[in-house]
Design a protein around this motif. Structure first.
Motif, PDB file in Angstrom:
ATOM      1  N   ARG A 312       0.838  -1.086   0.036  1.00  0.00           N
ATOM      2  CA  ARG A 312       0.045  -0.034  -0.054  1.00  0.00           C
ATOM      3  C   ARG A 312       1.009   1.184   0.005  1.00  0.00           C
ATOM      4  NH1 ARG A 312      -2.819  -0.874   5.575  1.00  0.00           N
ATOM      5  NH2 ARG A 312      -3.029  -3.111   4.860  1.00  0.00           N
ATOM      6  N   HIS A 314       2.085   4.389   1.641  1.00  0.00           N
ATOM      7  CA  HIS A 314       2.081   5.370   3.033  1.00  0.00           C
ATOM      8  C   HIS A 314       2.700   6.747   2.741  1.00  0.00           C
ATOM      9  CE1 HIS A 314       3.167   6.077   7.131  1.00  0.00           C
ATOM     10  NE2 HIS A 314       4.600   6.213   6.682  1.00  0.00           N
ATOM     11  N   HIS A 338       4.003  -1.586   7.145  1.00  0.00           N
ATOM     12  CA  HIS A 338       3.293  -0.649   7.798  1.00  0.00           C
ATOM     13  C   HIS A 338       2.971  -0.457   9.257  1.00  0.00           C
ATOM     14  CE1 HIS A 338      -0.646   1.922   7.015  1.00  0.00           C
ATOM     15  NE2 HIS A 338       0.432   2.723   6.533  1.00  0.00           N
ATOM     16  N   HIS A 342       3.520   2.365  12.197  1.00  0.00           N
ATOM     17  CA  HIS A 342       2.631   2.756  13.053  1.00  0.00           C
ATOM     18  C   HIS A 342       2.593   2.400  14.607  1.00  0.00           C
ATOM     19  CE1 HIS A 342       0.777   5.447  10.274  1.00  0.00           C
ATOM     20  NE2 HIS A 342       0.957   4.557   9.343  1.00  0.00           N
TER      21      HIS A 342
END
Ligand SMILES: [Zn+2]
Length: 379
Positions: A312, A314, A338, A342
């Protein structure tokens, strides 16, 4: 001398543990060099089959592992620079294996690859080797691809261990990339229809996607099944050059025409100046064009090299802190990396050796490139 003394690891600081891992890596390289010497000598005296048998009995390993070890050992006999760097602990064993395997496909430049192997991480080096093999292969890699096509194989069988049905196959890079892009698109389609409370694991989803594609051939094909093919435009000779898939795997230019017959080709010209790659705050998710440009730049997850299909985009400067949806503020990351950003405080930093690219850095990593620092001898 291959020797890593036993030590109470609980008494070591982080830097001590890291330096110890470096020692182990160098020792593993030296052991791999010794193993290649012995297997190579055995094969030279008594033939490959005999060497394989001896190694299988003595080391108690699988026939498959021993076959590839003997093959690599024989190849290593011709690769002086690689063998020497491996014996010195300068090149990781896995890198040397990539070189030995490549030597079976093309007349590789041993000195060049051994040099690069000392400075590149595994994923980056895998791409370097693939590009190099395509370069030195005759007729632009077409003969290599033909050889790989001949090696295609697949088996469907019931495992005697657990009664599960196993599908096992290998394909040439072009066919493989087409299969992988269709499977990945089907996985994304399944993902959107899942109950967020009870998602399957990624490998379960891949299994579901393959079953769906085979058992429901009439089901509507998911969108985004297009295969990304990149090329540079050679301004001097007015032709396409360095044709490759999204993960950097080179493909012969002659193959593009064949793919174009039944695949959907989306030509896209990336030019930062046009502004198409700068969406600012107008949208939160990357556009299809941005995703393609990111795949071209990052060649996969910046943390672990996972294929762009499974990544994905980011926002480096987080969206909720006002970060724009601009090409320059986006990187490709897989689901796992990811979460590292986070949840574990990993940060996106400029790549130290590749300008314009990025890498993932753990929160408390010391200065110095971890990829090369880990191979450097202790001070
Ligand atoms: Zn990743």
């Amino acid at each position: 001398m291959v020797r890593v003394d036993g030590v109470d690891v609980s008494g070591l600081c982080d830097a001590g543990l890291r330096s110890r891992l470096g020692e182990i890596g160098r020792a593993e390289s030296r052991l791999a060099a010794m193993k290649a010497d012995v297997l190579g000598e055995l094969a030279r005296r008594r033939g490959n089959a005999n060497a394989e048998h001896t190694a299988k009995e003595t080391l108690s390993v699988s026939g498959r592992a021993v076959r590839s070890d003997v093959k690599a050992a024989v190849a290593m006999g011709e690769l002086d620079a690689t063998r020497e760097a491996l014996a010195d602990g300068r090149v990781p064993a896995g890198h040397a294996q990539l070189i030995a395997r490549a030597a079976g496909d093309a007349p590789v430049d041993d000195v060049f690859l051994a040099e690069r192997a000392q400075h590149e991480g595994h994923d980056e080096f895998r791409r370097t080797v693939a590009r190099h093999v395509a370069e030195v292969s005759r007729n632009d890699g077409a003969s290599l691809l033909e050889r790989q096509r001949q090696q295609r194989s697949a088996r469907v069988f019931t495992s005697r261990d657990n009664g599960m049905v196993v599908i096992n196959g290998q394909f040439d890079p072009v066919t493989g990339a087409r299969l992988a892009s269709v499977i990945a698109a089907t996985e994304r389609q399944l993902y959107h229809h899942e109950d967020p409370e009870s998602r399957p694991t990624p490998v379960q989803r891949t299994a579901d996607a393959i079953a769906k594609l085979i058992c429901e051939p009439d089901a509507q094909r998911p969108t985004g099944t297009s295969l990304l093919v990149f090329a540079d435009y050679d301004m001097v000779n007015h032709r396409l050059a360095d044709t490759r898939f999204a993960d950097g795997t080179p493909i012969p230019i002659s193959e593009i025409a064949r793919i174009a017959v039944d695949a959907q080709i989306l030509p896209a010209i990336f030019d930062d100046a046009t502004g198409d790659l700068r969406m600012g705050r107008s949208r939160r998710t990357a556009t299809e064009l941005q995703r393609m440009a990111l795949a071209l730049r990052d060649e996969g997850c910046i943390g672990c090299g996972t294929h762009p299909d499974h990544c994905r985009s980011h926002h480096i400067d987080f969206w909720h802190r006002g970060g724009p949806t601009d090409y320059a503020n986006l990187v490709l990351v897989c689901h796992g990396c990811h979460e590292k950003i986070h949840q574990d405080g990993f940060t996106v930093e400029p790549h130290r050796t590749r300008p314009g690219r990025f890498r993932l850095q753990p929160p408390d990593e010391p200065a110095g490139d971890p990829e090369t620092a880990s191979r450097a001898p202790p001070p």
